[in-house]
Design a protein around this motif. Structure first.
Motif, PDB file in Angstrom:
ATOM      1  N   SER A 156       0.987  -0.719   0.299  1.00  0.00           N
ATOM      2  CA  SER A 156       0.381  -0.018  -0.362  1.00  0.00           C
ATOM      3  C   SER A 156       1.132   1.380   0.387  1.00  0.00           C
ATOM      4  O   SER A 156       0.211   2.616  -0.863  1.00  0.00           O
ATOM      5  CB  SER A 156      -1.211  -0.438   1.137  1.00  0.00           C
ATOM      6  N   GLU A 157       2.029   1.043   0.801  1.00  0.00           N
ATOM      7  CA  GLU A 157       2.230   2.493   0.766  1.00  0.00           C
ATOM      8  C   GLU A 157       3.208   3.254  -0.434  1.00  0.00           C
ATOM      9  O   GLU A 157       3.758   4.184  -0.517  1.00  0.00           O
ATOM     10  CB  GLU A 157       3.637   2.148   1.827  1.00  0.00           C
ATOM     11  N   PHE A 177      -5.661  -2.962  -6.053  1.00  0.00           N
ATOM     12  CA  PHE A 177      -6.131  -3.792  -4.464  1.00  0.00           C
ATOM     13  C   PHE A 177      -5.374  -3.268  -3.138  1.00  0.00           C
ATOM     14  O   PHE A 177      -4.922  -4.374  -2.125  1.00  0.00           O
ATOM     15  CB  PHE A 177      -5.363  -5.498  -4.885  1.00  0.00           C
ATOM     16  N   THR A 178      -4.891  -2.519  -3.449  1.00  0.00           N
ATOM     17  CA  THR A 178      -4.194  -1.300  -1.784  1.00  0.00           C
ATOM     18  C   THR A 178      -5.233  -1.014  -1.193  1.00  0.00           C
ATOM     19  O   THR A 178      -7.156  -1.177  -1.363  1.00  0.00           O
ATOM     20  CB  THR A 178      -3.156  -0.753  -2.131  1.00  0.00           C
ATOM     21  N   ASN A 179      -5.073  -0.537   0.033  1.00  0.00           N
ATOM     22  CA  ASN A 179      -6.052  -0.423   0.307  1.00  0.00           C
ATOM     23  C   ASN A 179      -5.570   1.510   1.240  1.00  0.00           C
ATOM     24  O   ASN A 179      -6.357   2.285   1.744  1.00  0.00           O
ATOM     25  CB  ASN A 179      -5.756  -0.549   2.299  1.00  0.00           C
ATOM     26  N   ARG A 180      -5.842   2.407  -0.207  1.00  0.00           N
ATOM     27  CA  ARG A 180      -4.936   3.492  -0.298  1.00  0.00           C
ATOM     28  C   ARG A 180      -5.777   4.133  -1.753  1.00  0.00           C
ATOM     29  O   ARG A 180      -5.903   3.219  -2.918  1.00  0.00           O
ATOM     30  CB  ARG A 180      -3.647   3.651  -0.842  1.00  0.00           C
ATOM     31  N   ASP A 194     -12.051  -3.635  -1.721  1.00  0.00           N
ATOM     32  CA  ASP A 194     -11.359  -3.057  -0.514  1.00  0.00           C
ATOM     33  C   ASP A 194     -12.243  -4.368   0.731  1.00  0.00           C
ATOM     34  O   ASP A 194     -13.004  -4.576   0.966  1.00  0.00           O
ATOM     35  CB  ASP A 194     -11.984  -1.724   0.564  1.00  0.00           C
ATOM     36  N   LEU A 195     -10.758  -5.356   0.403  1.00  0.00           N
ATOM     37  CA  LEU A 195     -10.680  -6.390   1.450  1.00  0.00           C
ATOM     38  C   LEU A 195     -11.006  -6.404   3.064  1.00  0.00           C
ATOM     39  O   LEU A 195     -12.160  -6.310   3.988  1.00  0.00           O
ATOM     40  CB  LEU A 195      -9.634  -7.235   1.831  1.00  0.00           C
ATOM     41  N   THR A 196     -11.044  -4.796   3.649  1.00  0.00           N
ATOM     42  CA  THR A 196     -10.714  -4.232   5.118  1.00  0.00           C
ATOM     43  C   THR A 196     -12.447  -4.138   5.212  1.00  0.00           C
ATOM     44  O   THR A 196     -12.952  -4.448   6.122  1.00  0.00           O
ATOM     45  CB  THR A 196     -10.349  -3.150   5.252  1.00  0.00           C
ATOM     46  N   SER A 197     -12.839  -3.609   4.514  1.00  0.00           N
ATOM     47  CA  SER A 197     -14.383  -2.968   4.148  1.00  0.00           C
ATOM     48  C   SER A 197     -15.583  -4.486   3.967  1.00  0.00           C
ATOM     49  O   SER A 197     -16.589  -4.094   5.082  1.00  0.00           O
ATOM     50  CB  SER A 197     -15.235  -1.998   3.873  1.00  0.00           C
ATOM     51  N   GLY A 198     -15.283  -5.286   3.429  1.00  0.00           N
ATOM     52  CA  GLY A 198     -15.805  -6.849   3.909  1.00  0.00           C
ATOM     53  C   GLY A 198     -15.895  -7.439   5.197  1.00  0.00           C
ATOM     54  O   GLY A 198     -16.675  -7.761   5.267  1.00  0.00           O
ATOM     55  N   PHE A 199     -14.684  -6.698   5.799  1.00  0.00           N
ATOM     56  CA  PHE A 199     -13.894  -7.918   6.911  1.00  0.00           C
ATOM     57  C   PHE A 199     -14.898  -7.155   7.721  1.00  0.00           C
ATOM     58  O   PHE A 199     -15.459  -7.603   8.943  1.00  0.00           O
ATOM     59  CB  PHE A 199     -12.746  -7.526   7.152  1.00  0.00           C
ATOM     60  N   ALA A 200     -15.112  -5.689   7.456  1.00  0.00           N
ATOM     61  CA  ALA A 200     -15.361  -4.963   9.169  1.00  0.00           C
ATOM     62  C   ALA A 200     -17.679  -5.162   8.921  1.00  0.00           C
ATOM     63  O   ALA A 200     -17.492  -5.529  10.315  1.00  0.00           O
ATOM     64  CB  ALA A 200     -15.882  -2.815   8.892  1.00  0.00           C
TER      65      ALA A 200
ATOM     66  N   THR B  36     -15.438  17.248   8.017  1.00  0.00           N
ATOM     67  CA  THR B  36     -14.469  17.860   7.370  1.00  0.00           C
ATOM     68  C   THR B  36     -12.648  17.462   6.579  1.00  0.00           C
ATOM     69  O   THR B  36     -12.877  16.796   5.782  1.00  0.00           O
ATOM     70  CB  THR B  36     -13.741  19.221   7.610  1.00  0.00           C
ATOM     71  N   VAL B  37     -11.845  17.397   7.544  1.00  0.00           N
ATOM     72  CA  VAL B  37     -10.571  17.085   7.325  1.00  0.00           C
ATOM     73  C   VAL B  37     -10.522  14.945   6.416  1.00  0.00           C
ATOM     74  O   VAL B  37      -9.967  15.417   5.773  1.00  0.00           O
ATOM     75  CB  VAL B  37      -9.861  17.288   8.015  1.00  0.00           C
ATOM     76  N   ILE B  38     -11.130  14.732   7.690  1.00  0.00           N
ATOM     77  CA  ILE B  38     -11.731  13.645   6.714  1.00  0.00           C
ATOM     78  C   ILE B  38     -11.888  13.288   5.609  1.00  0.00           C
ATOM     79  O   ILE B  38     -11.544  12.196   4.378  1.00  0.00           O
ATOM     80  CB  ILE B  38     -12.250  12.077   7.976  1.00  0.00           C
ATOM     81  N   ALA B  39     -13.166  13.835   4.891  1.00  0.00           N
ATOM     82  CA  ALA B  39     -14.394  13.504   4.189  1.00  0.00           C
ATOM     83  C   ALA B  39     -12.742  14.921   2.896  1.00  0.00           C
ATOM     84  O   ALA B  39     -13.536  13.858   1.675  1.00  0.00           O
ATOM     85  CB  ALA B  39     -14.768  15.313   4.591  1.00  0.00           C
ATOM     86  N   GLN B  40     -12.443  15.176   2.801  1.00  0.00           N
ATOM     87  CA  GLN B  40     -11.722  16.126   2.178  1.00  0.00           C
ATOM     88  C   GLN B  40     -10.109  14.851   1.848  1.00  0.00           C
ATOM     89  O   GLN B  40     -10.561  14.511   0.283  1.00  0.00           O
ATOM     90  CB  GLN B  40     -10.383  16.847   2.453  1.00  0.00           C
ATOM     91  N   GLU B  41      -9.244  13.964   2.306  1.00  0.00           N
ATOM     92  CA  GLU B  41      -8.451  13.247   2.714  1.00  0.00           C
ATOM     93  C   GLU B  41      -9.649  11.787   1.414  1.00  0.00           C
ATOM     94  O   GLU B  41      -8.961  11.322   0.365  1.00  0.00           O
ATOM     95  CB  GLU B  41      -8.507  12.344   3.698  1.00  0.00           C
ATOM     96  N   LEU B  42     -11.025  11.716   1.968  1.00  0.00           N
ATOM     97  CA  LEU B  42     -11.049   9.922   0.907  1.00  0.00           C
ATOM     98  C   LEU B  42     -11.734  11.076  -0.440  1.00  0.00           C
ATOM     99  O   LEU B  42     -13.214  10.633  -0.668  1.00  0.00           O
ATOM    100  CB  LEU B  42     -11.906   9.407   2.264  1.00  0.00           C
ATOM    101  N   LYS B  43     -11.988  12.386  -0.505  1.00  0.00           N
ATOM    102  CA  LYS B  43     -12.867  12.703  -1.356  1.00  0.00           C
ATOM    103  C   LYS B  43     -14.821  12.111  -0.965  1.00  0.00           C
ATOM    104  O   LYS B  43     -15.453  11.768  -1.940  1.00  0.00           O
ATOM    105  CB  LYS B  43     -12.746  12.231  -2.605  1.00  0.00           C
TER     106      LYS B  43
END
Lengths: 212, 212
Positions: A156-157, A177-180, A194-200, B36-43
């Motif tokens: 991911s980085e 397939f990265t989490n970014r 997003d595999l992590t959202s499925g696990f959530a 607001t900041v979280i939203a910006q990061e994730l669009k």
DNA sequence: TAGATTGTTAATCGATTAACAATC
DNA sequence: TAGATTGTTAATCGATTAACAATC
């Protein structure tokens, strides 16, 4: 060219499961299959199946259902799975190797022309018949193959850096397939897996069923 | 105990992406982070972030935002990621190996107690520190470890059979990476991770952007 | 023909977005 | 204080479901 949100995304996501059922019926020499039967197999509502299939342009016959051959073709055509697309695999780790090995994807038009990794131990080897190239030949190989799709399975980085390079080299669709969350120009489409959202979701379902 | 549909599933799916942002802020010693900041990061839209975070029970402060430490805890607690869960991996192929290697999942409480495969070459080896057992010891090992979660990465044609066995052995949550719809008793929750439906969406986005 | 199934139009449901008062 | 941000209530939007005429 503006970036669109796909309307009816839930319907599009269900089409592959319908396709699988229809293909089985076709292999069993069934001439027709009804929305009712498809719905039963997948535990969905028949009306939902009919509505979803309508977006492919297929026309069914009252009393009989949908002609299996025509329906297969209609779904494949609608999804663009009737033509092959040159694809590159960025990152040849376990996940990338697993994806390269899914014969199913090849049947849906994915033709992996080259893989890339920066592990010297992997470069020069083949994974499921795909040659692994050094990452710094990425631009050259993308241009050579004319690939337009990239499957992104790097750590991911390095996701954004890799995305920038492949977009600059001519890629216009990224299966991420990265989490970014990737920043890309408007003309590039990204599907984030997003595999992590499925696990959530699984985690909350477990809690909910226990607590309630 | 009836099977529920999770309401607000889209919100739950977005929580992990918020968690990631908040953790970064926390590491940077930021005491507060605003929606607001979280939203910006994730669009995303700020109002969506606020609504989503509300389900975790977190209370923010006007003008400042949400306390990063508390917010991290609230999301982790809501998702059940603050406790570890014994998990078994059914199928130690490339995909299973990749999933076992994701340190991120361990941070979310997944403790893989045992892996299973029927390839004699794999049995007895370890993948990312997890010992691979023969498939026919599945019942014994599930009972021994008390695992309640199974990650299912067997070839699709064996999916239902494997599901039947692990459910009989006491598993109550299945993270299903096969492309088969599983039939399970009401008390068992299943999260299907459908890569093919993701690719369907990417395919349609590509066509749409080109054609329109 | 009778009855199952399609496809269309309308109703419902749930998620997203907007508006805005409360507040630190 | 002034202004940014929260959280609530209402409006909008889109997806799902229901109803039903058309039809093979």
């Amino acid at each position: 060219m503006a970036k669109h949100k796909i309307t009816a995304a839930p319907s599009v996501r269900r089409l592959p499961s319908y396709l699988y059922i229809v293909q089985q019926a076709y292999k069993n020499n069934q001439e027709y299959i009804s929305g009712t039967v498809i719905a039963q197999e997948l535990k969905l509502e028949p009306i939902q199946v009919r509505k979803d299939l309508a977006i492919t342009g297929i026309v069914g016959r009252p009393k009989k259902g949908y002609p299996t051959g025509e329906l297969m073709n209609a779904i494949n055509r609608f999804l663009g799975w009737d033509t092959t697309h040159k694809t590159v695999l960025i990152g040849a780790g376990n996940l990338g190797t697993a994806l390269a090995g899914y014969q199913e994807f090849r049947l849906h038009g994915i033709d992996i022309a080259a893989a890339f990794d920066n592990d010297p131990g992997k470069i020069g080897t083949t994974i499921h018949g795909v040659l692994v190239h050094p990452l710094d030949t990425l631009e050259k190989q993308i241009k050579r193959t004319g690939a337009k799709i990239a499957i992104l399975t790097v750590p991911s980085e390095h996701a954004q850096e890799a995305a920038d390079r492949i977009v600059a080299a001519g890629i216009s669709a990224i299966w991420n397939f990265t989490n970014r969350k990737l920043s890309v120009p408007d003309h590039v489409v990204v599907q984030k897996e997003d595999l992590t959202s499925g696990f959530a979701l699984l985690s909350v379902m477990m809690r909910f069923d226990r607590d309630e």
